[in-house]
Design a protein around this motif. Structure first.
Motif, PDB file in Angstrom:
ATOM      1  N   LEU A 176       4.987   3.220  -6.954  1.00  0.00           N
ATOM      2  CA  LEU A 176       4.739   1.777  -6.961  1.00  0.00           C
ATOM      3  C   LEU A 176       3.719   1.524  -5.855  1.00  0.00           C
ATOM      4  O   LEU A 176       3.994   1.789  -4.672  1.00  0.00           O
ATOM      5  CB  LEU A 176       6.017   0.982  -6.703  1.00  0.00           C
ATOM      6  CG  LEU A 176       5.807  -0.536  -6.504  1.00  0.00           C
ATOM      7  CD1 LEU A 176       5.153  -1.165  -7.721  1.00  0.00           C
ATOM      8  CD2 LEU A 176       7.140  -1.225  -6.168  1.00  0.00           C
ATOM      9  N   LEU A 177       2.573   1.001  -6.230  1.00  0.00           N
ATOM     10  CA  LEU A 177       1.474   0.811  -5.296  1.00  0.00           C
ATOM     11  C   LEU A 177       1.207  -0.667  -5.075  1.00  0.00           C
ATOM     12  O   LEU A 177       1.413  -1.496  -5.976  1.00  0.00           O
ATOM     13  CB  LEU A 177       0.202   1.491  -5.835  1.00  0.00           C
ATOM     14  CG  LEU A 177       0.337   2.960  -6.230  1.00  0.00           C
ATOM     15  CD1 LEU A 177      -0.980   3.479  -6.793  1.00  0.00           C
ATOM     16  CD2 LEU A 177       0.792   3.808  -5.051  1.00  0.00           C
ATOM     17  N   THR A 178       0.734  -0.981  -3.899  1.00  0.00           N
ATOM     18  CA  THR A 178       0.380  -2.365  -3.580  1.00  0.00           C
ATOM     19  C   THR A 178      -0.906  -2.744  -4.306  1.00  0.00           C
ATOM     20  O   THR A 178      -1.608  -1.878  -4.845  1.00  0.00           O
ATOM     21  CB  THR A 178       0.147  -2.513  -2.073  1.00  0.00           C
ATOM     22  OG1 THR A 178      -1.076  -1.835  -1.720  1.00  0.00           O
ATOM     23  CG2 THR A 178       1.298  -1.933  -1.274  1.00  0.00           C
ATOM     24  N   PRO A 179      -1.257  -4.028  -4.335  1.00  0.00           N
ATOM     25  CA  PRO A 179      -2.597  -4.401  -4.814  1.00  0.00           C
ATOM     26  C   PRO A 179      -3.670  -3.667  -4.004  1.00  0.00           C
ATOM     27  O   PRO A 179      -3.437  -3.241  -2.861  1.00  0.00           O
ATOM     28  CB  PRO A 179      -2.643  -5.916  -4.584  1.00  0.00           C
ATOM     29  CG  PRO A 179      -1.210  -6.339  -4.645  1.00  0.00           C
ATOM     30  CD  PRO A 179      -0.433  -5.214  -4.023  1.00  0.00           C
ATOM     31  N   PRO A 214      -7.041  -4.859  -9.929  1.00  0.00           N
ATOM     32  CA  PRO A 214      -7.058  -4.709  -8.465  1.00  0.00           C
ATOM     33  C   PRO A 214      -6.139  -5.652  -7.720  1.00  0.00           C
ATOM     34  O   PRO A 214      -5.552  -5.270  -6.704  1.00  0.00           O
ATOM     35  CB  PRO A 214      -8.524  -4.954  -8.106  1.00  0.00           C
ATOM     36  CG  PRO A 214      -9.119  -5.647  -9.279  1.00  0.00           C
ATOM     37  CD  PRO A 214      -8.375  -5.152 -10.478  1.00  0.00           C
ATOM     38  N   GLY A 215      -5.972  -6.900  -8.176  1.00  0.00           N
ATOM     39  CA  GLY A 215      -5.158  -7.865  -7.454  1.00  0.00           C
ATOM     40  C   GLY A 215      -3.690  -7.797  -7.779  1.00  0.00           C
ATOM     41  O   GLY A 215      -2.895  -8.589  -7.259  1.00  0.00           O
ATOM     42  N   LYS A 217       2.622 -12.514  -1.299  1.00  0.00           N
ATOM     43  CA  LYS A 217       1.254 -13.001  -1.143  1.00  0.00           C
ATOM     44  C   LYS A 217       0.253 -12.349  -2.074  1.00  0.00           C
ATOM     45  O   LYS A 217      -0.657 -13.005  -2.546  1.00  0.00           O
ATOM     46  CB  LYS A 217       0.812 -12.836   0.307  1.00  0.00           C
ATOM     47  CG  LYS A 217       1.461 -13.809   1.254  1.00  0.00           C
ATOM     48  CD  LYS A 217       0.852 -13.701   2.640  1.00  0.00           C
ATOM     49  CE  LYS A 217       1.477 -14.722   3.588  1.00  0.00           C
ATOM     50  NZ  LYS A 217       0.895 -14.649   4.914  1.00  0.00           N
ATOM     51  N   PRO A 218       0.364 -11.003  -2.365  1.00  0.00           N
ATOM     52  CA  PRO A 218      -0.620 -10.430  -3.267  1.00  0.00           C
ATOM     53  C   PRO A 218      -0.689 -11.117  -4.616  1.00  0.00           C
ATOM     54  O   PRO A 218      -1.704 -11.137  -5.258  1.00  0.00           O
ATOM     55  CB  PRO A 218      -0.146  -8.970  -3.407  1.00  0.00           C
ATOM     56  CG  PRO A 218       0.585  -8.697  -2.124  1.00  0.00           C
ATOM     57  CD  PRO A 218       1.233  -9.983  -1.777  1.00  0.00           C
ATOM     58  N   ALA A 236      -9.427  -9.503  -7.567  1.00  0.00           N
ATOM     59  CA  ALA A 236      -9.895  -9.393  -6.183  1.00  0.00           C
ATOM     60  C   ALA A 236      -8.935  -8.529  -5.385  1.00  0.00           C
ATOM     61  O   ALA A 236      -7.725  -8.519  -5.626  1.00  0.00           O
ATOM     62  CB  ALA A 236     -10.002 -10.777  -5.548  1.00  0.00           C
ATOM     63  N   ILE A 237      -9.473  -7.771  -4.447  1.00  0.00           N
ATOM     64  CA  ILE A 237      -8.637  -6.998  -3.546  1.00  0.00           C
ATOM     65  C   ILE A 237      -7.920  -7.943  -2.587  1.00  0.00           C
ATOM     66  O   ILE A 237      -8.273  -9.122  -2.472  1.00  0.00           O
ATOM     67  CB  ILE A 237      -9.471  -5.964  -2.757  1.00  0.00           C
ATOM     68  CG1 ILE A 237     -10.516  -6.672  -1.877  1.00  0.00           C
ATOM     69  CG2 ILE A 237     -10.136  -4.985  -3.695  1.00  0.00           C
ATOM     70  CD1 ILE A 237     -11.255  -5.734  -0.951  1.00  0.00           C
ATOM     71  N   VAL A 238      -6.899  -7.432  -1.915  1.00  0.00           N
ATOM     72  CA  VAL A 238      -6.112  -8.264  -1.011  1.00  0.00           C
ATOM     73  C   VAL A 238      -6.358  -7.826   0.425  1.00  0.00           C
ATOM     74  O   VAL A 238      -6.775  -6.690   0.679  1.00  0.00           O
ATOM     75  CB  VAL A 238      -4.613  -8.173  -1.344  1.00  0.00           C
ATOM     76  CG1 VAL A 238      -4.346  -8.634  -2.762  1.00  0.00           C
ATOM     77  CG2 VAL A 238      -4.093  -6.754  -1.124  1.00  0.00           C
TER      78      VAL A 238
END
Length: 562
Positions: free
Chosen positions: A249-252, A234-235, A187-188, A195-197
């Motif tokens: 490893l980082l998420t959005p 950011p997204g 989904k991210p 845009a942030i999630v």
């Protein structure tokens, strides 16, 4: 009840002890010359060519906004002497007094974009991709102030209030990362890159990262120090490292740095290290609470990322709201610098490394300008001394002493502020110091003339010192209050070029009040007890002729009635 006896000798001793302690600190720092401003010494000039991250020409509004932010970073207090200007349509020039290590560090801070984002950790040395909670070494902890220390983190002391307490591995490290598209099911990746999630989407990515990203993480190696900074979108997920070279490893992003309402630095209670404290706006505070609630007690990590670099990756033991703290290997200067960058905002433009040039520049004024200013001050000082000797005779000892003490205190404060707060002395500042000579002269003239008025009414010198002091004190406080108010207004509303004058004027005004209370008055009172003065010697400055009275023929004035 016994009347309290004034002890001028004790007051003078305390004053000289305070001055001795101040100069002891200066000797410890090893700095005996103040830092001069750009106009008198020159310094370092940084030319920064902006680039629009969205392509096309650089908007004028964005360039002006970047200039204002950089100006706040360089010279937020208005006393460091930095100068920020624009040139053409895409160039910002920053001039900083001096060419040493401090200036190089300032130059590095200037070009930081200071883009802070908060992300969840999908993979790290403590957490295999897709494994859920971190391993046995969770790192640092986000802790609810109302609870005790979590297991394994007893060395971290809880804070009072609504402050969050994460510890950091170390301060920021560099890295580069690519950002390929993740699998269609993630989904991210369906969101806008800028845009942030939602928190739920980030949690799903964290607990089940797409295979392509997991593969990239497993083959990822942190680059050597000094490499180009990572592009932090950011997204998009982010591959990066911390200062120890640990890959992440980082998420959005789930929170943008624009949600920060206030940033400050300091040493919290029950701790010995500097931290940077962040307070969020209402929306950011809600997202932060939801994020910490989602990972509370699971051992999963929450990364704080500055300019694409992991500076802290704590866990959380409960849902937390109210703010966050960034801890790590901070000194007072580095913590203050980070808080300053976050407080004044992210730069709206990018400044590529190949568009930044640094060079040494000379003073903007001729070298004789400083000499001329110092000569003007010396001549003014000599004229004041000559006037006081001719008019007040032996009492001019107090005048000369007051000027000497005020001069020593002012010079010492300039040295201390130059070392601790980056204060520089420019030509307007020199003018403010010269005006301070007149302010100091006003104080003792008012006191002496009040004393002479009382002695004309028949009081002795010992008594007139106390009666004149009450009226002279109020007059001098009112006069100094007006001078300080004028300096304050100039400092707040004037341009940076005038702030140096206003700051020095305000500093000398405060020192004048202290010298008037702690030196001029007690020294005058001490001398009033000596027969040379209270018996009206012709050279005392307080004799019959000096105060304007005529004694009856055949008599000698040796004192008056109380």
């Amino acid at each position: 009840m016994a009347r309290k006896t004034a002890r001028p000798g004790r007051t003078l001793a305390l004053l000289f002890l305070a001055i001795a302690i101040m100069f002891g600190g200066i000797a410890f720092a090893g700095t005996w010359k103040p830092e001069l401003g750009l106009d008198l010494r020159g310094g370092t000039e940084i030319s920064m060519t902006a680039k629009n991250s969205e392509g096309g020409s650089v908007p004028k509004e964005s360039l002006e906004e970047a200039k204002a932010i950089i100006d706040q970073r360089v010279n937020g207090s208005g006393i460091t002497g930095g100068r920020v200007t624009t040139e053409g349509n895409d160039v910002i020039k920053v001039s900083i007094p001096g060419t040493g290590k401090v200036q190089r560090e300032t130059a590095e801070r200037v070009r930081q974009t200071a883009k802070l984002r908060f992300r969840l950790v999908a993979c790290s040395p403590q957490k295999t991709c897709g494994s859920g909670a971190a391993g046995s070494d969770p790192g640092s902890m986000l802790q609810d102030p109302s609870s005790g220390n979590a297991p394994g983190t007893s060395q971290r002391a809880p804070f009072g209030g609504e402050t969050v307490e994460p510890a950091a591995d170390e301060s920021a490290g560099g890295d580069a990362s690519a950002s390929p598209s993740a699998s269609p099911s993630a989904k991210p990746e369906e969101k806008s890159d800028n845009a942030i999630v939602p928190v739920d989407d980030a949690v799903k990515f964290m607990r089940s990262p797409p295979a392509e990203w997991a593969t990239r993480y497993n083959s990822f190696t942190c680059p050597a120090p000094g490499s180009d900074p990572v592009e932090d979108v950011p997204g998009q997920p982010l591959l990066t490292c911390d200062d120890d070279g640990a890959p992440y490893l980082l998420t959005p992003a789930v929170i943008e740095g624009t949600e920060i309402k206030e940033a400050s630095s300091g040493i919290p209670q029950q701790q010995a290290n500097y931290v940077v404290t962040l307070d969020f706006k209402s929306e950011g505070n809600k997202i932060f609470a939801d994020t910490t609630g989602a990972i509370a007690g699971s051992g999963e990590q929450f990364a704080i990322v500055l300019d694409g670099k992991v500076i802290s990756a704590p866990t959380a033991d409960s849902r937390i709201s109210g703010g966050a703290q960034i801890s790590g290997d901070f000194t007072q200067k580095t913590a203050a610098a980070l808080a300053n960058n976050l407080k004044y905002g992210s730069l709206p433009l990018d400044f590529p490394e190949d568009g930044i040039q640094t060079k040494v520049i000379g003073p903007s004024l001729a070298g004789n300008q400083l000499s001329a200013g110092l000569w003007a001050g010396l001549i003014g000082l000599i004229l004041v001394v000559i006037f006081s000797v001719l008019y007040y005779r032996a009492m001019s000892v107090v005048v000369i002493g007051s000027l000497a003490v005020a001069g020593a205190a002012t010079y010492g404060m300039i040295l201390l502020l130059s070392e601790t707060a980056g204060v520089t002395l420019d030509l307007p500042g020199v003018a403010g110091l010269i005006v301070g000579i007149g302010i100091t002269a006003d104080s003792f003239i008012i006191l002496y003339e009040r004393m002479r008025d009382d002695m004309r009414e028949g009081r002795s010198m010992r008594v007139s010192v106390d009666t004149a002091w009450v009226r002279a004190r109020n007059t001098c406080l009112a006069s100094d209050a007006v001078s300080f108010l004028a300096a304050f207004v100039l400092y707040v509303f004037a341009t940076n070029e005038v702030k140096g004058f206003a700051f020095m004027l305000g500093l000398t005004t405060i020192i004048d009040v202290l010298v008037f209370f702690w030196f001029t008055h007690p020294m005058t009172k001490l001398m009033a007890g000596w027969g040379f003065f209270n018996k009206g010697h012709v050279l005392s400055g307080m004799d019959q002729r000096a105060i304007g009275t005529v004694a009856p023929k055949g008599t000698t004035l040796v004192g008056g009635k109380a």
